[in-house]
Write a protein that holds these residues in place. Structure first.
Motif, mmCIF file in Angstrom:
data_model
loop_
_atom_site.group_PDB
_atom_site.id
_atom_site.type_symbol
_atom_site.label_atom_id
_atom_site.label_comp_id
_atom_site.label_asym_id
_atom_site.label_seq_id
_atom_site.Cartn_x
_atom_site.Cartn_y
_atom_site.Cartn_z
ATOM 1 N N LEU A 195 48.721 -31.093 -62.358
ATOM 2 C CA LEU A 195 49.433 -32.358 -61.957
ATOM 3 C C LEU A 195 48.472 -33.439 -61.565
ATOM 4 C CD1 LEU A 195 51.939 -30.620 -59.519
ATOM 5 C CD2 LEU A 195 52.278 -31.339 -61.825
ATOM 6 N N LEU A 196 48.487 -34.642 -61.611
ATOM 7 C CA LEU A 196 47.988 -35.807 -60.958
ATOM 8 C C LEU A 196 47.983 -35.548 -59.412
ATOM 9 C CD1 LEU A 196 49.099 -38.938 -63.080
ATOM 10 C CD2 LEU A 196 46.693 -38.024 -62.636
ATOM 11 N N HIS A 197 47.102 -35.049 -58.620
ATOM 12 C CA HIS A 197 47.200 -34.907 -57.219
ATOM 13 C C HIS A 197 47.033 -35.983 -56.470
ATOM 14 C CE1 HIS A 197 43.124 -34.181 -58.322
ATOM 15 N NE2 HIS A 197 42.698 -34.523 -57.191
ATOM 16 N N LEU A 198 47.321 -36.018 -55.357
ATOM 17 C CA LEU A 198 47.119 -37.288 -54.354
ATOM 18 C C LEU A 198 45.573 -37.869 -54.113
ATOM 19 C CD1 LEU A 198 48.909 -38.832 -52.097
ATOM 20 C CD2 LEU A 198 47.981 -37.197 -50.329
ATOM 21 N N GLU A 199 44.694 -36.966 -54.278
ATOM 22 C CA GLU A 199 43.394 -37.706 -53.818
ATOM 23 C C GLU A 199 42.932 -38.124 -55.175
ATOM 24 O OE1 GLU A 199 41.229 -34.248 -53.011
ATOM 25 O OE2 GLU A 199 42.114 -34.058 -50.943
ATOM 26 N N ALA A 200 43.034 -37.704 -56.365
ATOM 27 C CA ALA A 200 42.892 -38.560 -57.746
ATOM 28 C C ALA A 200 43.634 -39.661 -57.827
ATOM 29 C CB ALA A 200 42.898 -37.757 -58.809
ATOM 30 N N GLY A 201 44.904 -39.832 -57.336
ATOM 31 C CA GLY A 201 46.073 -40.888 -57.547
ATOM 32 C C GLY A 201 45.348 -41.957 -56.601
ATOM 33 N N ILE A 202 45.011 -41.669 -55.314
ATOM 34 C CA ILE A 202 44.498 -42.739 -54.425
ATOM 35 C C ILE A 202 43.335 -43.310 -55.108
ATOM 36 C CG2 ILE A 202 43.010 -43.116 -52.351
ATOM 37 C CD1 ILE A 202 44.938 -40.656 -51.227
ATOM 38 N N GLU A 203 42.466 -42.633 -55.875
ATOM 39 C CA GLU A 203 41.259 -43.166 -56.421
ATOM 40 C C GLU A 203 41.551 -44.295 -57.460
ATOM 41 O OE1 GLU A 203 38.114 -40.565 -57.882
ATOM 42 O OE2 GLU A 203 38.256 -39.378 -56.191
ATOM 43 N N ALA A 204 42.648 -43.842 -58.420
ATOM 44 C CA ALA A 204 43.038 -44.753 -59.447
ATOM 45 C C ALA A 204 43.704 -45.680 -59.091
ATOM 46 C CB ALA A 204 43.940 -43.853 -60.326
ATOM 47 N N ILE A 205 44.580 -45.705 -57.831
ATOM 48 C CA ILE A 205 45.126 -46.910 -57.227
ATOM 49 C C ILE A 205 44.374 -47.915 -56.600
ATOM 50 C CG2 ILE A 205 46.909 -47.595 -55.659
ATOM 51 C CD1 ILE A 205 48.676 -45.270 -56.647
ATOM 52 N N SER A 206 43.285 -47.191 -55.910
ATOM 53 C CA SER A 206 42.281 -48.114 -55.479
ATOM 54 C C SER A 206 41.422 -48.931 -56.293
ATOM 55 C CB SER A 206 41.364 -47.161 -54.641
ATOM 56 O OG SER A 206 42.010 -46.526 -53.651
ATOM 57 N N ARG A 207 41.222 -48.263 -57.345
ATOM 58 C CA ARG A 207 40.552 -49.058 -58.572
ATOM 59 C C ARG A 207 41.435 -50.118 -59.122
ATOM 60 N NH1 ARG A 207 38.658 -43.873 -60.204
ATOM 61 N NH2 ARG A 207 40.272 -43.862 -61.774
ATOM 62 N N ALA A 208 42.730 -49.653 -59.355
ATOM 63 C CA ALA A 208 43.504 -51.002 -59.771
ATOM 64 C C ALA A 208 43.981 -52.098 -58.844
ATOM 65 C CB ALA A 208 45.138 -50.011 -60.485
ATOM 66 N N PHE A 209 44.028 -51.739 -57.655
ATOM 67 C CA PHE A 209 44.203 -52.545 -56.581
ATOM 68 C C PHE A 209 43.208 -52.408 -55.456
ATOM 69 C CE2 PHE A 209 48.219 -50.782 -58.399
ATOM 70 C CZ PHE A 209 48.883 -51.959 -58.641
ATOM 71 N N PRO A 210 42.126 -53.165 -55.753
ATOM 72 C CA PRO A 210 41.165 -53.372 -54.951
ATOM 73 C C PRO A 210 41.262 -54.172 -53.567
ATOM 74 C CG PRO A 210 40.730 -54.791 -56.672
ATOM 75 C CD PRO A 210 41.964 -54.054 -57.046
ATOM 76 N N LEU A 211 40.567 -53.919 -52.492
ATOM 77 C CA LEU A 211 40.263 -54.594 -51.470
ATOM 78 C C LEU A 211 39.494 -55.985 -51.945
ATOM 79 C CD1 LEU A 211 39.164 -52.114 -49.152
ATOM 80 C CD2 LEU A 211 41.484 -53.459 -48.703
ATOM 81 N N PRO A 212 40.034 -57.325 -51.219
ATOM 82 C CA PRO A 212 40.642 -57.315 -50.001
ATOM 83 C C PRO A 212 42.175 -57.743 -50.355
ATOM 84 C CG PRO A 212 39.299 -59.188 -50.400
ATOM 85 C CD PRO A 212 39.055 -58.207 -51.265
ATOM 86 N N GLU A 213 42.381 -57.708 -51.693
ATOM 87 C CA GLU A 213 43.633 -58.439 -52.020
ATOM 88 C C GLU A 213 44.816 -57.356 -51.965
ATOM 89 O OE1 GLU A 213 45.767 -60.038 -56.069
ATOM 90 O OE2 GLU A 213 43.844 -59.451 -56.156
ATOM 91 N N TYR A 214 44.463 -56.137 -51.982
ATOM 92 C CA TYR A 214 45.500 -55.183 -51.670
ATOM 93 C C TYR A 214 44.993 -54.296 -50.420
ATOM 94 C CZ TYR A 214 47.126 -56.866 -56.174
ATOM 95 O OH TYR A 214 47.380 -57.673 -57.242
ATOM 96 N N ARG A 215 46.037 -53.664 -49.763
ATOM 97 C CA ARG A 215 45.748 -52.778 -48.889
ATOM 98 C C ARG A 215 46.727 -51.434 -48.898
ATOM 99 N NH1 ARG A 215 42.074 -54.311 -45.041
ATOM 100 N NH2 ARG A 215 41.742 -56.560 -45.100
ATOM 101 N N ILE A 216 46.070 -50.288 -48.676
ATOM 102 C CA ILE A 216 47.034 -49.004 -49.001
ATOM 103 C C ILE A 216 46.712 -48.054 -47.899
ATOM 104 C CG2 ILE A 216 46.727 -46.735 -50.369
ATOM 105 C CD1 ILE A 216 44.951 -48.427 -52.477
ATOM 106 N N SER A 217 48.311 -47.391 -47.666
ATOM 107 C CA SER A 217 48.528 -46.558 -46.566
ATOM 108 C C SER A 217 48.500 -45.290 -47.301
ATOM 109 C CB SER A 217 49.748 -46.850 -45.676
ATOM 110 O OG SER A 217 49.734 -47.688 -45.052
ATOM 111 N N ILE A 218 48.178 -44.122 -46.504
ATOM 112 C CA ILE A 218 48.002 -42.692 -47.206
ATOM 113 C C ILE A 218 48.869 -41.904 -46.126
ATOM 114 C CG2 ILE A 218 46.622 -40.812 -47.875
ATOM 115 C CD1 ILE A 218 44.622 -43.024 -48.456
ATOM 116 N N VAL A 219 49.730 -41.232 -46.465
ATOM 117 C CA VAL A 219 50.402 -40.342 -45.487
ATOM 118 C C VAL A 219 50.632 -38.776 -46.462
ATOM 119 C CG1 VAL A 219 52.620 -39.652 -44.300
ATOM 120 C CG2 VAL A 219 51.642 -42.219 -44.252
ATOM 121 N N HIS A 220 50.344 -37.758 -45.802
ATOM 122 C CA HIS A 220 50.523 -36.505 -46.282
ATOM 123 C C HIS A 220 50.672 -35.424 -45.110
ATOM 124 C CE1 HIS A 220 46.494 -35.068 -45.505
ATOM 125 N NE2 HIS A 220 46.116 -36.129 -46.131
#
Length: 701
Positions: A500-525
């Motif tokens: 499975l694509l797990h949460l930690e790898a997903g955060i990395e991929a999304i962080s690369r595709a949606f970088p700061l400062p234009e985008y900000r991400i919340s993480i909940v588990h």
């Protein structure tokens, strides 16, 4: 040995003994003769048909052939030795192969011998063969060829198979047992019911379900036994309902008062739907009868159950009672608290939140105000049923997502008042009609089957992994419009078993595709502390972040109207009801919302049906019916854990008609004879007075 009965220990059955008895007890929970009688076949092999060799291919199930042995040969060395037999009929030649018991097979088979072969064909190197078939010598003078009948197949386990208790071994035990025990089986259903529905007797049915003469007899046996299972579930549920109305007097909400009317006329931010009005009317009638209400409120995600719950609580408050809502998680309890606070405003009614993380000082204050009656409405988690929580006058208890609470936990709420409070059970997981009739047959059911005005249906799309860039582009478009996005993963850490694509790898991929400062991400588990989860949730609620990456902890209890996109990774790994719950986190505002189901290219047949269903419909009840067909009632959320269903033959997805007939019959019986005092209902009276050992209907709650 003493005279045998249905409760004779299984070790006394011929062919069992102490060692096999221990295995049967451990592996199949078979302790007595009766337990083995109730170990029904799960399918039957049709031994009535013979195939020709030219008809045979590897896709066929178990088949039967008559032919002559042409030749036999042991080939290979040592471990790889096998016996290969050429079998011919008037249409062709095929191979039979044995890897074990070669000497025994070699001894009984010889060229020219006519045999009946039974087994599963397979294709190998362009040839059709059968490995380890059952074989018997063909005798045209015999009354039957092979085993001309429907041969029962029984569930077994590896340990049982190693001890000669495979399906065939269990069948042999049952051949001995039915001769001994069928005469001892007592009827359970009154004769007038049997005659009315043309049902065969119980002894006939149990014998025929194991050893049917033909398909017609098997159908009659299965129909009788399914009816019996569903009939006694309904008998118990409806009797409980009858006893409750006689035994438990309820608080009387005699008037619609000031708080209810003021909220309805001045504070309600939108018009109630007709469905909400209908449900409130049903509750209003229930709560003024002087009998404890026990009502199940079903409503799809976003249908407005919280407003109905609040108005019911205001009804209680107007009549001098306190009310509470118990939710399964702190997130959901807090969401109810914030929603209700927002709806009623300050200084209207006293509302408090009590959870495991409530501070000691606040807890003490809440306990005191509950006891002196100044606190009107309490919202919380399991903390509500702790002993120190004492109400002055609890008149209404609302349980949300009730399948997550045990029966005993719910019962503790009953005991919080001298007169049992009215009970309103809410669920956002639509329950198929048949399951509702079976799990909640003693509850009255209300359904909110209408969404509030202005809500647009959520558009659902299924994308494969190779379409990820398209998904990222869509996220950017929605974020550019000022919207927010959920991205949900099934796991927190990588699992070796599940690719499975797990949460930690997903955060990395999304962080690369949606970088700061234009985008900000919340993480909940789920592994985060309650405070950290709440902090991250609030960042998203306040629109400080545009993307929330989470596990299914957000399945319930998050209400962000500005969030318009729900992306579910590895969606093929989720059940239908969970996919539907997750989708319901968006579509809460007036804007068009979307759900994107991401999956791998390899989908199982069930996985494909689940995703196609989600794309096709937003109707939670249609989705729940499909879920029931795919997973069976035992796996529908909550029923497995609670031991509610113990169906051996009946299938709630397939047997809706039998269930409805059984329920209607039970309703008629209680209308004509509430105490089951008539002579014709003696068997039903006995069912409650003397429970038969081995029958598990008494587990129904």
């Amino acid at each position: 040995m003493a005279e045998i009965s249905l409760i004779t220990p299984i070790e006394y059955l011929k062919g069992v003994g102490q060692h096999k008895a221990e295995l049967l007890k451990k592996e199949l929970s078979v302790f007595t003769f009766q337990d083995l009688l109730y170990h029904y076949p799960f399918r039957y092999i049709d031994r009535t048909r013979f195939y020709k060799i030219r008809e045979v291919n590897g896709s066929l199930p178990l088949i039967q052939i008559i032919g002559r042995v042409v030749s036999k040969e042991i080939v290979g060395e040592k471990q790889a030795r096998r016996l290969v037999v050429q079998l011919r009929d008037d249409t062709g030649i095929m191979e039979l192969v044995w890897f074990r018991a070669l000497k025994w097979i070699d001894r009984i088979l010889h060229p020219g011998l006519a045999i009946v072969v039974f087994g599963k064909p397979s294709d190998f190197n362009g040839k059709v063969s059968i490995s380890h078939p059952e074989v018997e010598v063909y005798n045209p003078a015999a009354k039957k060829l092979g085993n001309l009948s429907l041969q029962p197949v029984y569930n077994s386990t590896e340990k049982l198979k190693q001890n000669q208790l495979d399906s065939k071994g269990i069948q042999k035990l049952l051949e001995n047992l039915t001769e001994l025990s069928v005469p001892l089986i007592r009827e359970t259903i009154p004769e007038y019911v049997l005659n009315k529905y043309h049902l065969i007797s119980r002894p006939q049915a149990i014998k025929a379900v194991h050893f049917p003469v033909d398909q017609q007899e098997l159908d009659a046996a299965v129909r009788r036994l399914k009816f019996e299972e569903l009939f006694f579930i309904q008998l118990k549920l409806l009797r409980n309902r009858l006893l409750r109305t006689e035994k438990f007097k309820g608080c009387v909400f005699g008037s619609v008062g000031e708080k209810f009317n003021e909220f309805y006329s001045s504070k309600l931010p939108f018009a109630l739907t007709n469905a909400q009005k209908r449900v409130l009317k049903e509750i209003r009638i229930d709560t003024q009868r002087g009998v404890q209400m026990n009502r199940l409120l079903q409503g799809d995600v976003g249908s407005g159950k919280t407003v109905v719950a609040l108005m019911t609580m205001l009804l209680a408050v107007d009549n001098g009672y306190q009310a509470c809502i118990m939710a399964p998680t702190e997130i959901l309890a807090r969401q109810h608290y914030l929603s209700i606070q927002q709806l009623v405003g300050a200084d209207f009614v006293q509302v408090e939140l009590l959870t495991g993380s409530t501070r000691k000082k606040d807890r003490k204050r809440i306990h005191e105000s509950l006891l002196n009656g100044s606190l009107n409405i309490l919202i919380g988690t399991h903390a509500l049923i702790e002993d120190p929580v004492q109400f002055q006058n609890l008149g209404l208890a609302i349980i949300d997502e009730q399948h997550r609470f045990g029966v005993e936990q719910r019962a503790k709420l009953w005991r919080k008042n001298s007169v049992p409070p009215h009970m309103l059970v809410m669920t956002a997981t639509p329950i198929p009609r048949t399951l509702a009739m079976t799990l909640y047959g003693d509850l009255d059911v209300s359904v909110i089957d209408e969404l509030p005005a202005g809500r647009k249906p959520i558009k659902t799309l299924h994308l494969y992994e190779n379409q990820r860039l398209r998904m990222f582009g869509f996220m950017r478009q929605e974020i550019a419009k000022g919207r927010q996005v959920y991205v949900v993963y099934p796991l927190i850490k990588e699992s070796e078993k599940l690719d499975l694509l797990h949460l930690e790898a997903g955060i990395e991929a999304i962080s690369r595709a949606f970088p700061l400062p234009e985008y900000r991400i919340s993480i909940v588990h789920g592994k985060m502390s309650a405070a950290d989860k709440e902090f991250e949730m609030q960042r998203f609620v306040k629109h400080e972040t545009q993307i929330m990456v989470a596990t299914t902890v957000i399945e319930v209890g998050v209400n962000v109207p500005n969030a318009s996109v729900m992306i579910i990774e590895n969606s093929e790994r989720f059940g239908l009801s969970q996919l539907h719950q997750l989708r319901g986190r968006v579509g809460r505002g007036a804007e068009q919302s979307y759900c994107i189901l991401m999956s791998t290219n390899k989908l199982s047949a069930d996985g494909k049906i689940r995703l196609e269903t989600m794309v096709r419909t937003n109707d939670g009840f249609e989705i729940s019916e499909t879920d029931l067909k795919l997973r069976g009632p035992g796996n529908i959320e909550g029923t497995q854990q609670s031991g509610v269903l113990d169906l051996k033959l009946a299938d709630l997805a397939q047997d809706q008609q039998i269930l409805q007939v059984a329920r209607n019959e039970v309703i008629g019986i209680f209308e004509a004879d509430p105490g089951l005092e008539k002579e014709e209902n003696q068997l039903l009276r006995e069912y409650f007075n003397v429970r038969q050992p081995g029958i598990h209907w008494n587990k129904i709650s």
